[in-house]
Design a protein around this motif. Structure first.
Motif, short mmCIF file in Angstrom:
data_model
loop_
_atom_site.label_atom_id
_atom_site.label_comp_id
_atom_site.label_asym_id
_atom_site.label_seq_id
_atom_site.Cartn_x
_atom_site.Cartn_y
_atom_site.Cartn_z
N UNK A 115 0.91 -1.17 -0.24
CA UNK A 115 0.00 -0.10 -0.01
C UNK A 115 0.90 1.28 0.06
N UNK A 116 0.81 1.93 -0.93
CA UNK A 116 1.67 2.97 -0.97
C UNK A 116 1.61 4.20 -0.06
N UNK A 117 0.34 4.22 0.58
CA UNK A 117 0.23 5.34 1.55
C UNK A 117 0.23 4.61 2.93
N UNK A 118 0.56 3.41 3.06
CA UNK A 118 0.45 2.95 4.60
C UNK A 118 1.37 3.49 5.46
N UNK A 161 -11.43 3.37 9.86
CA UNK A 161 -11.15 2.80 8.60
C UNK A 161 -9.65 3.24 8.06
N UNK A 162 -9.33 2.53 7.01
CA UNK A 162 -7.93 2.61 6.62
C UNK A 162 -7.71 4.01 5.90
N UNK A 171 -4.80 9.07 5.28
CA UNK A 171 -4.72 10.38 4.81
C UNK A 171 -3.64 11.23 5.52
N UNK A 172 -3.21 10.68 6.39
CA UNK A 172 -2.43 11.72 7.14
C UNK A 172 -0.84 11.34 6.55
N UNK A 173 -0.29 10.58 5.85
CA UNK A 173 0.93 10.06 5.20
C UNK A 173 1.35 11.25 4.64
N UNK A 174 2.46 11.76 4.85
CA UNK A 174 3.41 12.82 4.12
C UNK A 174 2.84 14.31 4.10
N UNK A 175 1.67 14.58 5.07
CA UNK A 175 0.92 15.75 5.04
C UNK A 175 0.48 16.20 6.09
N UNK A 208 8.07 5.18 8.20
CA UNK A 208 6.59 4.87 7.92
C UNK A 208 5.96 6.33 7.79
N UNK A 209 6.18 7.22 8.17
CA UNK A 209 5.57 8.42 7.77
C UNK A 209 6.17 9.40 6.89
N UNK A 210 7.60 9.60 6.71
CA UNK A 210 8.24 10.31 5.94
C UNK A 210 8.70 9.69 4.69
N UNK A 211 8.65 8.58 4.54
CA UNK A 211 9.59 7.63 3.46
C UNK A 211 10.76 8.42 3.57
N UNK A 212 11.65 7.93 2.27
CA UNK A 212 13.09 8.46 2.35
C UNK A 212 13.05 9.64 1.24
#
Length: 741
Positions: free
Chosen positions: A328-331, A563-564, A569-573, A644-648
């Motif tokens: 999942x790209x936004x997990x 729900x997922x 919806x928080x990821x990277x934002x 898991x929040x920021x990615x690389x």
């Protein structure tokens, strides 16, 4: 003598006697955050006796941090150890007012006491750790004896012959027959830290977790090696001379931390390492032996959370087979669990590929998963997950938000799926521990006005939770704490429904408007719980009880229970659409006649501190003032454990380009107070000083309080709590005037 009360009517006299003392009876903030804790010390670490008839647990019944060993048979409580110091010997400043004496008294006051509690397999006694030593407590005599150096993660082997523990980063066993200790691994390496404050003061290399094989002949373990991880310096000042303390702390994108899975024989052979891919890029999420002991379930997740794998390994020949993979790209925040079915033919796991965090079953030799649970999140009180098999039936016990997103209850789910049976009945959050025979649960449960307590539950249809402990002090029980209202309202920017928890002052004056206090702002706060770790519940209640503020908590996107999609919806934002959730709450409150929209304050810590800063920087005037504790200012100074929040930065440069608050600040016009601990190695003080320097260069006025010997939570010690919470309340009173107008 003149007595003015003689001239009052009986009704006025009654009002004078009953109503006048009410405000005075509400504890002030200094008392709410001081020791002994008014809401008591929460019981912890409940462990069932091998015969399932007794619970041993750690507790202090005087509201102090030091926990002793206690025992309950479901009716009576017995204190088994008495190591906790007399509160009178450590409370207050004492007679010696030198800095050294005051700091030593504070250290004694904050001692946490006993840890690592496990039963002897014949139920004659208990093993525990105190002050770095391992003890055995004989229940018949009541006497405890030291049996060696201590450690962590104590457990008894399934055959009852061995005690295992992690000591110095290595795995050790103690024979319960001979009493001899054996070091099974030689992998541990001491850490580089010189000051024992902070989250990353830990060994450089260590065994992180382990699992006994069913026959007790082998132990599977995770090994974590961070000897090549960058050394990050943190100044420390309260010494004869300042020193530069260092910790191993990866930054986003670093690839120097290694995680491996090995198997060691209890007779000392090994370890044998399993050949798993990408040891620098994958987390070990679960390790579980199959019921027959021939296979090892290994669940891994990418360090950036996007991918998850479930493998079945055969340690005898080293073979590894993948039975599940998802992406999942936004997990964010992996909250997965996996475990074997009772017959070893299936693997149960929590998945997020169908709208909710659901339970699935996949054949142990691979195939398509079968959905077992319905339209609700399987999640515990802090976003994790608890699932366990019921002995005998093989049914699944789990904690979920099925009943309400505001509560966490224990449910029984048939092994084949279907309708669940709710086992807990009292409102609130439940943290369970299953007895060995599967017939009882020990529960740590809290509610809106009930601090965390230990309960006993018989798993039959006629039973309800039975409270065992009574932790709050009499002062707490004498108060009439407020019941919150749970509300929802539409998002101002999309189709999500936003949820909030509101405490209103009692006896609000008709036609008057009251100020509002948001905080402590974070995700997963709209819950029926009394916070056992921090005095935030107290502050919310006290502000409302005094009639000073309406207090509000908001579940911003990223919270569990909805729900997922809402979670991800928080990821990277951060500081983006989540800030709009807070603004949506302001819009909702502005529709209420009793709310003064010009007097709304906001405070939070860490991510919550970030939200405070972004609110004041991006939406000046929406909030009248803000207090930002340990604000996560700069994405480049997040940790490698936040990926898991920021990615690389090499794969998601757009997140890093816009992920720092150091690009903001020019629009600050509302009053701001920042609080930060010197020894915070999660969100370094350096980043707050960088933000402060920019604000000064911009000519902005703000207040900054630095807490000297504190980590990420700047109010962990009661003297710091009194100071910082006093500063917070005074600041808000100055800039968000309390009371009705």
């Amino acid at each position: 003598m003149f007595d003015p009360l003689r001239f009052l009517s009986p009704l006025l006299l009654l009002m004078a006697l009953v109503i006048a003392p009410a405000a005075a009876d509400i504890p002030d903030v200094d008392r709410l955050v001081s020791l002994p804790k008014l809401d008591g010390t929460a019981p912890s670490s409940p462990v069932w006796s091998p015969d399932s008839n007794r619970i041993a647990f750690l507790w202090n019944d005087h509201g102090m941090p030091f926990r002793d060993v206690w025992l309950s048979d479901g009716e009576d409580l017995t204190r088994l150890t008495e190591f906790a110091p007399d509160p009178e010997s450590v409370l207050g400043p004492g007679e010696d007012l030198s800095l050294e004496a005051l700091r030593e008294r504070a250290r004694l006051r904050e001692q946490r006491g006993v840890s690592g509690l496990v039963w002897h397999p014949d139920a004659t006694g208990l093993y525990y750790v105190l002050a770095g030593d391992l003890f055995f407590l004989d229940l018949d005599s009541g006497q405890a004896r030291r049996i060696g150096a201590g450690g962590g993660a104590l457990s008894i082997s399934p055959d009852g012959r061995w005690l295992a523990l992690i000591r110095g980063g290595d795995l050790w066993t103690k024979s319960l027959e001979s009493g001899q200790f054996r070091r099974l691994t030689e992998l541990g390496a001491p850490g580089i830290g010189t000051v024992a404050i902070g989250a990353y003061v830990r060994p450089d290399a260590y065994v992180g977790r382990y699992r006994w094989s069913p026959d007790s002949g082998r132990i599977a373990f995770e090994f974590i090696d961070q000897r090549s991880v960058r050394r990050v310096p943190f100044p420390s000042y309260l010494h004869e001379e300042p020193l530069l303390h260092e910790v191993r702390r990866p930054y986003p994108g670093d690839t120097d931390l290694i995680r491996r899975v090995g198997v060691v024989e209890v007779d000392g052979a090994g370890p044998d390492w399993l050949d798993l891919d990408d040891p620098t890029r994958r987390l070990v999420l679960d390790l579980e032996w199959s019921p027959d002991g021939d296979r090892l379930l290994i669940m891994q997740g990418a360090d950036v959370a996007e991918q998850r794998w479930i493998f079945i390994a055969r340690p005898a020949d080293g073979s590894i087979e993948q039975i599940w993979h998802d992406e999942r790209p936004r997990r964010i925040y992996p909250m997965f669990r996996a475990l074997w079915s009772a017959d070893g033919e299936q693997v149960y796991f929590i998945g997020d590929h169908e709208n909710f965090y659901r339970l699935y079953a996949v054949p142990a030799d691979g195939g398509d998963p079968r959905r077992l649970s319905g339209d609700y999140d399987i999640a515990s009180d802090r976003g994790g997950a608890w699932i366990q098999l019921e002995p005998g039936s093989g049914d699944i016990l789990m904690v979920s938000a099925e009943h309400s997103p505001y509560e966490r209850h224990v449910h029984r789910l048939p092994a084949g799926g279907g309708e669940t049976e709710r086992l807990t009945s009292l409102p609130g959050l439940h943290q369970p521990s299953l007895s060995p025979d599967g017939k009882r649960l020990a529960l740590i449960r809290s509610g809106d006005t009930m601090p965390a307590e230990l309960y006993w539950l018989e798993l039959d249809a006629a039973s309800a939770e039975r409270r065992l402990t009574h932790s709050p002090l009499p002062e707490f029980a004498a108060m009439e704490w407020l019941e919150p209202e749970y509300v929802s309202f539409p998002s101002r920017i999309d189709d999500f429904e936003i949820h909030a928890r509101i405490l209103r002052p009692p006896n609000m004056e008709p036609g008057k408007r009251y100020p509002v206090m948001f905080g402590s702002i974070y995700s997963n706060t709209v819950l029926k719980q009394w916070n056992p770790d921090r005095p935030t519940s107290f502050l919310q209640q006290q502000m409302a009880l005094k009639g000073d503020y309406i207090t509000v908590l908001v579940d911003v996107r990223g919270s569990v229970g909805y729900g997922v999609d809402f979670r991800e919806a928080f990821q990277g934002d951060w500081g983006g659409d989540d800030l709009e959730d807070l603004h949506s709450a302001v819009d909702y409150l502005a529709t209420l006649d009793e709310v003064d929209p010009d007097r709304i304050g906001i405070w939070g810590n860490s991510y919550g501190g970030l939200l405070v800063l972004t609110a004041l920087f991006k939406k000046p005037g929406v909030f009248a003032a803000g207090v930002a504790g340990a604000p996560a200012v700069d994405i480049w100074h997040f940790t490698g454990f936040d990926q898991h929040l920021t990615r690389r930065p090499d794969t998601h440069p757009e997140i890093f380009e816009h992920g720092s608050l150091l690009s903001l600040g020019e629009n600050l016009s509302d009053p701001l107070l920042i609080i930060h601990g010197v020894h915070d190695d999660i969100v370094p003080l350096k980043t707050t000083l960088m933000m402060a320097e920019k604000l000064k260069l911009l000519g902005k006025r703000f207040e900054l309080d630095i807490v000297h010997d504190s980590g990420h939570w700047w109010a962990a010690s009661d003297h710091y709590a009194r100071y910082t919470f006093g500063r917070l309340v005074d600041f808000m009173h100055r800039h968000v005037p309390p009371g009705p107008k």
